[in-house]
Design a protein around this motif. Structure first.
Motif, PDB file in Angstrom:
ATOM      1  N   TYR A 102      -5.620   9.925 -13.189  1.00 20.89           N
ATOM      2  CA  TYR A 102      -5.268   9.642 -11.796  1.00 20.89           C
ATOM      3  C   TYR A 102      -3.847  10.166 -11.655  1.00 20.89           C
ATOM      4  O   TYR A 102      -2.894   9.406 -11.621  1.00 20.89           O
ATOM      5  CB  TYR A 102      -5.322   8.148 -11.476  1.00 20.89           C
ATOM      6  N   CYS A 103      -3.700  11.468 -11.655  1.00 16.38           N
ATOM      7  CA  CYS A 103      -2.377  12.086 -11.677  1.00 16.38           C
ATOM      8  C   CYS A 103      -2.466  13.483 -11.094  1.00 16.38           C
ATOM      9  O   CYS A 103      -3.415  14.227 -11.402  1.00 16.38           O
ATOM     10  CB  CYS A 103      -1.867  12.131 -13.118  1.00 16.38           C
ATOM     11  N   HIS A 104      -1.488  13.848 -10.269  1.00 16.89           N
ATOM     12  CA  HIS A 104      -1.429  15.204  -9.734  1.00 16.89           C
ATOM     13  C   HIS A 104      -0.909  16.195 -10.763  1.00 16.89           C
ATOM     14  O   HIS A 104      -1.070  17.396 -10.605  1.00 16.89           O
ATOM     15  CB  HIS A 104      -0.505  15.259  -8.501  1.00 16.89           C
ATOM     16  N   ASN A 105      -0.284  15.703 -11.810  1.00 12.53           N
ATOM     17  CA  ASN A 105       0.345  16.570 -12.793  1.00 12.53           C
ATOM     18  C   ASN A 105       0.118  16.048 -14.212  1.00 12.53           C
ATOM     19  O   ASN A 105       1.065  15.734 -14.925  1.00 12.53           O
ATOM     20  CB  ASN A 105       1.860  16.653 -12.498  1.00 12.53           C
ATOM     21  N   PRO A 106      -1.149  15.947 -14.643  1.00 10.94           N
ATOM     22  CA  PRO A 106      -1.396  15.440 -16.000  1.00 10.94           C
ATOM     23  C   PRO A 106      -0.848  16.410 -17.043  1.00 10.94           C
ATOM     24  O   PRO A 106      -1.026  17.613 -16.932  1.00 10.94           O
ATOM     25  CB  PRO A 106      -2.921  15.343 -16.086  1.00 10.94           C
ATOM     26  N   LEU A 107      -0.149  15.887 -18.013  1.00 11.25           N
ATOM     27  CA  LEU A 107       0.442  16.729 -19.043  1.00 11.25           C
ATOM     28  C   LEU A 107      -0.657  17.384 -19.866  1.00 11.25           C
ATOM     29  O   LEU A 107      -1.622  16.750 -20.263  1.00 11.25           O
ATOM     30  CB  LEU A 107       1.343  15.894 -19.954  1.00 11.25           C
ATOM     31  N   GLY A 108      -0.495  18.647 -20.101  1.00 15.24           N
ATOM     32  CA  GLY A 108      -1.490  19.379 -20.872  1.00 15.24           C
ATOM     33  C   GLY A 108      -2.678  19.788 -20.037  1.00 15.24           C
ATOM     34  O   GLY A 108      -3.501  20.576 -20.474  1.00 15.24           O
ATOM     35  N   GLY A 109      -2.800  19.280 -18.840  1.00 10.26           N
ATOM     36  CA  GLY A 109      -3.951  19.625 -18.016  1.00 10.26           C
ATOM     37  C   GLY A 109      -3.583  20.449 -16.794  1.00 10.26           C
ATOM     38  O   GLY A 109      -4.437  20.943 -16.092  1.00 10.26           O
ATOM     39  N   GLY A 110      -2.309  20.598 -16.518  1.00  6.70           N
ATOM     40  CA  GLY A 110      -1.886  21.369 -15.358  1.00  6.70           C
ATOM     41  C   GLY A 110      -2.158  20.629 -14.065  1.00  6.70           C
ATOM     42  O   GLY A 110      -2.534  19.463 -14.066  1.00  6.70           O
ATOM     43  N   SER A 111      -1.959  21.279 -12.967  1.00  2.00           N
ATOM     44  CA  SER A 111      -2.177  20.679 -11.649  1.00  2.00           C
ATOM     45  C   SER A 111      -3.598  20.944 -11.202  1.00  2.00           C
ATOM     46  O   SER A 111      -4.248  21.862 -11.663  1.00  2.00           O
ATOM     47  CB  SER A 111      -1.214  21.286 -10.635  1.00  2.00           C
ATOM     48  N   TYR A 112      -4.049  20.136 -10.266  1.00  4.07           N
ATOM     49  CA  TYR A 112      -5.366  20.410  -9.691  1.00  4.07           C
ATOM     50  C   TYR A 112      -5.260  20.427  -8.200  1.00  4.07           C
ATOM     51  O   TYR A 112      -4.300  20.015  -7.617  1.00  4.07           O
ATOM     52  CB  TYR A 112      -6.411  19.405 -10.158  1.00  4.07           C
ATOM     53  N   TYR A 165       3.702   5.300  -9.120  1.00  8.70           N
ATOM     54  CA  TYR A 165       4.682   5.556 -10.164  1.00  8.70           C
ATOM     55  C   TYR A 165       5.656   6.668  -9.787  1.00  8.70           C
ATOM     56  O   TYR A 165       6.449   7.113 -10.615  1.00  8.70           O
ATOM     57  CB  TYR A 165       3.974   5.910 -11.477  1.00  8.70           C
ATOM     58  N   PHE A 166       5.647   7.110  -8.528  1.00  6.86           N
ATOM     59  CA  PHE A 166       6.471   8.235  -8.091  1.00  6.86           C
ATOM     60  C   PHE A 166       7.939   8.068  -8.475  1.00  6.86           C
ATOM     61  O   PHE A 166       8.559   8.987  -9.012  1.00  6.86           O
ATOM     62  CB  PHE A 166       6.347   8.440  -6.577  1.00  6.86           C
ATOM     63  N   ASP A 167       8.517   6.921  -8.204  1.00  7.49           N
ATOM     64  CA  ASP A 167       9.946   6.711  -8.466  1.00  7.49           C
ATOM     65  C   ASP A 167      10.292   6.679  -9.948  1.00  7.49           C
ATOM     66  O   ASP A 167      11.444   6.850 -10.317  1.00  7.49           O
ATOM     67  CB  ASP A 167      10.427   5.404  -7.822  1.00  7.49           C
ATOM     68  N   ILE A 216       3.824  16.271  -3.693  1.00  9.96           N
ATOM     69  CA  ILE A 216       2.498  15.739  -3.349  1.00  9.96           C
ATOM     70  C   ILE A 216       2.320  14.317  -3.886  1.00  9.96           C
ATOM     71  O   ILE A 216       1.583  13.516  -3.302  1.00  9.96           O
ATOM     72  CB  ILE A 216       1.373  16.664  -3.847  1.00  9.96           C
ATOM     73  N   CYS A 217       2.990  13.996  -4.961  1.00  7.11           N
ATOM     74  CA  CYS A 217       2.847  12.669  -5.569  1.00  7.11           C
ATOM     75  C   CYS A 217       3.316  11.557  -4.626  1.00  7.11           C
ATOM     76  O   CYS A 217       2.773  10.458  -4.657  1.00  7.11           O
ATOM     77  CB  CYS A 217       3.623  12.599  -6.867  1.00  7.11           C
ATOM     78  N   LYS A 218       4.318  11.849  -3.803  1.00  6.93           N
ATOM     79  CA  LYS A 218       4.817  10.846  -2.869  1.00  6.93           C
ATOM     80  C   LYS A 218       3.950  10.766  -1.618  1.00  6.93           C
ATOM     81  O   LYS A 218       3.841   9.721  -0.992  1.00  6.93           O
ATOM     82  CB  LYS A 218       6.260  11.159  -2.478  1.00  6.93           C
ATOM     83  N   ASN A 221       0.860  -1.175   0.000  1.00  5.19           N
ATOM     84  CA  ASN A 221       0.000   0.000   0.000  1.00  5.19           C
ATOM     85  C   ASN A 221       0.898   1.227   0.000  1.00  5.19           C
ATOM     86  O   ASN A 221       1.725   1.400   0.883  1.00  5.19           O
ATOM     87  CB  ASN A 221      -0.897   0.019   1.246  1.00  5.19           C
ATOM     88  N   TYR A 222       0.755   2.058  -0.984  1.00  3.70           N
ATOM     89  CA  TYR A 222       1.565   3.255  -1.106  1.00  3.70           C
ATOM     90  C   TYR A 222       0.784   4.460  -0.597  1.00  3.70           C
ATOM     91  O   TYR A 222      -0.418   4.580  -0.838  1.00  3.70           O
ATOM     92  CB  TYR A 222       1.965   3.487  -2.567  1.00  3.70           C
ATOM     93  N   ALA A 223       1.478   5.373   0.071  1.00  2.53           N
ATOM     94  CA  ALA A 223       0.835   6.601   0.548  1.00  2.53           C
ATOM     95  C   ALA A 223       0.522   7.523  -0.619  1.00  2.53           C
ATOM     96  O   ALA A 223      -0.463   8.244  -0.604  1.00  2.53           O
ATOM     97  CB  ALA A 223       1.737   7.314   1.557  1.00  2.53           C
ATOM     98  N   GLY A 224       1.365   7.484  -1.639  1.00  2.75           N
ATOM     99  CA  GLY A 224       1.185   8.363  -2.793  1.00  2.75           C
ATOM    100  C   GLY A 224       1.056   7.571  -4.069  1.00  2.75           C
ATOM    101  O   GLY A 224       0.663   6.404  -4.073  1.00  2.75           O
TER     102      GLY A 224
END
Length: 82
Positions: A72-82, A45-47, A55-57, A39-42
């Motif tokens: 399912y990403c904190h930093n989707p390309l082309g979509g910016g951060s949320y 695929y962080f590494d 925030i990803c970790k 079970n990962y906290a973040g």
């Protein structure tokens, strides 16, 4: 909906050989595959992600829809951060 703009998906596509591009080099993804028994906290695929943020970790990404695409990403390309 599409997830092709997530950083990890793009890295996977870049690592796939294309017989139409004979002279292209395959871009390997650094690191190891995540252990799915853990079970990962973040983000799992962080590494392996070149676009990772702190925030990803710390926090698993939640399902987000941007421009009619599913992430399912904190930093989707082309979509910016949320």
């Amino acid at each position: 909906m599409c997830i092709r703009d997530s950083p990890y998906t793009l890295a996977l596509l870049d690592s796939y050989p294309d017989i139409a591009r004979v002279n292209d080099k395959i871009s390997p993804i650094p690191g190891s595959l995540p252990d799915l028994r853990k079970n990962y906290a973040g983000c799992i695929y962080f590494d392996r992600c070149p676009y990772r943020k702190d925030i990803c970790k710390a926090k698993s990404p939640e399902k987000t829809v941007l421009d009619n695409r599913l992430y399912y990403c904190h930093n989707p390309l082309g979509g910016g951060s949320y």
